[in-house]
Design an enzyme around this catalytic site. Structure first.
Site, PDB file in Angstrom:
ATOM      1  N   LYS A 269       0.894  -1.259  -0.019  1.00  0.00           N
ATOM      2  CA  LYS A 269       0.095   0.052   0.146  1.00  0.00           C
ATOM      3  C   LYS A 269       0.811   1.140  -0.089  1.00  0.00           C
ATOM      4  O   LYS A 269       1.697   1.396   0.785  1.00  0.00           O
ATOM      5  CB  LYS A 269      -0.752   0.094   1.292  1.00  0.00           C
ATOM      6  N   GLU A 355     -19.279  -5.465   9.587  1.00  0.00           N
ATOM      7  CA  GLU A 355     -20.364  -4.921  10.292  1.00  0.00           C
ATOM      8  C   GLU A 355     -21.516  -5.883  10.949  1.00  0.00           C
ATOM      9  O   GLU A 355     -21.780  -5.718  12.210  1.00  0.00           O
ATOM     10  CB  GLU A 355     -21.091  -3.907   9.622  1.00  0.00           C
ATOM     11  N   ARG A 383     -25.406  -1.615   6.619  1.00  0.00           N
ATOM     12  CA  ARG A 383     -24.999  -3.099   6.099  1.00  0.00           C
ATOM     13  C   ARG A 383     -25.397  -4.305   7.293  1.00  0.00           C
ATOM     14  O   ARG A 383     -25.450  -5.437   6.906  1.00  0.00           O
ATOM     15  CB  ARG A 383     -23.552  -3.435   5.857  1.00  0.00           C
TER      16      ARG A 383
END
Length: 632
Positions: A269, A355, A383
């Site tokens: 990253k 979640e 969600r």
């Protein structure tokens, strides 16, 4: 890494056979996948360098998501080089890693408009380009979408490939597991899943799967994917373009068994930009910055953010109550729970991008007497709606939901707007719903929610919180009790959350015109301050409700139902956000266009008051519905 070594050897042999690369202009291939595919493999690193440089220059001016895209430059280049996009379908997860994809598919010149009103979106959008096969702003969707696309193509006898790119962070989402399981069961031989493995979500990854992927030889990952019915290829060095191309070509040309394939790529990253590679958490999403030094422009000052006020309040309350635990779904820094983690590491839980699991885990903790606080953005709590209903509310369990990024979120746009939480929470049994007007009220609501013996939610926006109090004990609120901030007899402005400040400013403006407006901070969306609202309605005969939330199912509708139930006939106006998709852009103009700023509130109140003063026998300008059915 045996496979990667073999591929590297073959690539270097081919380089020697092909001879020296001819001079090229990397820019010529950026924006046209046909032009890209006419290049030689040896020319692709120059293209990647130009893409990375272009992303850095653009995002340094506009802000945006940086680290994930920088780490996927070579991957995007190789995928568009090997596969016949957009005929072959390329589906990206989330969109954070999609910037190089956008650069390569004709949107290079529009990057100066990134996240601005009418400009390029930060995430993948079907209406932006035919190369964006499936819109994505939330994690974990790419595999399921790709399974659907691949099966539809197979059913009609098509020969197109479907490639899903998913990060190892997104792979912690339960939906990704469901998609992989289904793909393996269907035996989709036109599906390739590219695992972009950089060890990160926004923050470092968590969970057992991360340990499997850390195996350098890839044996654990291979066993896991093979068990799901996939052919595993990798690990492959994700920044070595010749090796990436060789790998993907071998998959495309039938070098693997006829079943779905996983290509496991190891990436970094922030690759290619030292500040982002060194600090990928900070450089995940950035505002404008100086490319040379990496220093962020502006920022800071102006007081504490809503998020930091929440975080400090939770730490303070947890010091007094050992039952309090904090739960986040891969958003420790974004929700402020990193401060709770530092203060109470044994009571902090990051469950990854999950979640649904976070909410039901909290429910389980509550059955044993703990007081879990789930800190989740408004757009992401959607969600886990079924878990909020079934696992928390129906059982009346003591779970607190701290809902950050409520209301308009600016540059992140439609997929991240927090516009629906009132609607999907106030209909649920046993649920307490609150919204603070300032930082001190946020602290008080947090204590009230935690001490409430059942489900409770408090929602707050992004940005700077006004009115943060000095250090001191946190008082609690009386449930269902609003606060009258200004008396008045001509019109009642009933506002909630961040809209209260705009209502107060509108009342001051109206007073200068001789209109006496009352302002009630409702505080609670459920239960409403029924008596306080009804009393104001009776006194003034005119009620204007204000909220930074979707009109449909929101606070204003709850107030109108209350007035109807009480048999009160009043003139009313609901000021909220319109029914429709609200795109990215500066929230200030959006609030103004929708009539929920001070000017819009004053205008609506003025029209209602003037309409009453005209009386039935006089000709009056018809009332105009502003801020309720859409921008004026």
């Amino acid at each position: 890494m045996a496979l990667a070594s073999e591929l590297e050897a073959r690539v270097w042999q081919r380089r020697a056979e092909d001879g020296p690369a001819r001079p090229i202009s990397p820019s010529a291939a950026i924006g046209s996948t046909d032009a890209l595919r006419r290049l030689r493999v040896e020319e692709l690193p120059a293209v990647a360098r130009a893409v990375r440089r272009g992303i850095l220059q653009a995002v340094s001016r506009t802000g945006g998501h940086l680290g994930a895209g920088l780490g996927a430059v070579e991957l995007a280049t190789a995928l568009h080089y090997v596969f016949d996009t957009p005929r072959d379908r390329l589906i990206w997860d989330v969109g954070h890693q999609g910037y190089p994809h956008k650069f390569l598919t004709g949107r290079r010149e529009r990057f100066a408009t990134l996240g601005q009103r009418g400009g390029l979106g930060k995430f993948l959008r079907r209406d932006e380009s035919p190369y964006d096969v499936f819109g994505a702003g939330h994690a974990g969707t790419s595999v399921s979408a790709a399974v659907g696309v691949a099966e539809a193509i197979r059913r009609r006898g098509g020969a197109e490939w479907v490639v899903a790119v998913i990060g190892d962070g997104s792979l912690t989402a339960g939906m990704a597991f469901e998609g992989l399981n289904n793909a393996g069961g269907l035996g989709l031989d036109n599906l390739v899943v590219v695992l972009n493995d950089n060890g990160m979500s926004i923050s470092p990854n968590v969970g057992a799967l991360t340990d499997n992927f850390a195996d350098e030889a890839g044996a654990a990952a291979a066993a896991w994917f093979e068990g799901l019915g996939f052919h595993y290829v990798g690990p492959v060095p994700g920044h070595d373009l010749p090796v990436l191309v060789e790998t993907l070509e071998s998959v495309r040309d039938g070098g693997a068994p006829r079943r779905p394939v996983v290509v496991h790529c190891r990436t970094e990253k922030g690759h290619g930009y030292e500040p982002a590679a060194r600090d990928p958490v900070t450089y995940h999403g950035v505002g404008p910055f100086d490319v040379e030094s990496g220093a962020m422009n502006g920022g800071g000052g102006g007081g504490a953010s809503w998020t930091s006020v929440f975080a400090s309040g939770l730490v303070e309350l947890a010091q007094r109550d050992p039952r309090i635990v904090g739960i986040t779904a891969a958003m420790a820094d974004g929700t402020g729970l990193s401060r709770f983690r530092d203060a109470h590491p044994d009571r902090f839980y990051d469950v990854g991008i999950a979640e649904q699991h976070a909410v039901t885990m909290a429910a389980g903790m509550a059955t044993e007497g703990l007081k879990p606080v789930c800190a989740i953005y408004s757009t992401f709590l959607q969600r886990a709606f079924d878990q909020v209903v079934h696992d928390v509310c129906l059982q009346n369990l003591d779970v607190t939901f701290a809902i950050d990024r409520a209301g308009l979120v600016g540059a992140d746009g439609a997929t991240h707007q927090g516009l629906y939480d009132f609607g999907y929470l106030r209909s649920l049994p046993n649920m307490l719903v609150m919204a603070p007007r300032d930082g001190e009220e946020l602290r008080r609501m947090l204590r009230t929610a935690i001490e409430h013996p059942g489900p409770a939610a408090l929602r707050f926006p992004r940005g700077t919180a006004p009115g943060v109090a000095a250090e001191g004990p946190i008082a609690r609120l009386e449930v269902g009790q609003g606060e009258l901030l200004r008396s008045g007899g001509d019109v009642a402005l009933v506002a909630v959350g961040s809209a209260v400040a705009e209502a107060l400013a509108a009342a001051q403006s109206l007073a200068e015109e001789g209109i006496d407006a009352a302002v009630l901070d409702a505080r609670f969306v459920k239960p409403l301050d029924s008596d306080g609202i009804a009393a104001l309605a009776q006194r003034t005969g005119i009620v204007v409700t204000v909220e930074e939330h979707a009109r449909e199912g929101g606070f204003g509708e709850a107030v109108l139902k209350l007035l109807s139930d009480r048999g009160l006939r009043v003139s009313s106006r609901v000021l909220a956000l319109p029914d429709g998709v609200l795109e990215h852009g500066d929230p200030g103009p959006a609030r103004s266009a929708c009539g929920i700023d001070a000017g819009g509130i004053a205008r609506a109140a003025r029209e209602l008051v003037e309409g009453r003063r005209c009386g039935p026998s006089r000709m009056c300008e018809p009332e105009r519905e502003r801020g309720s059915d859409g921008p004026p």
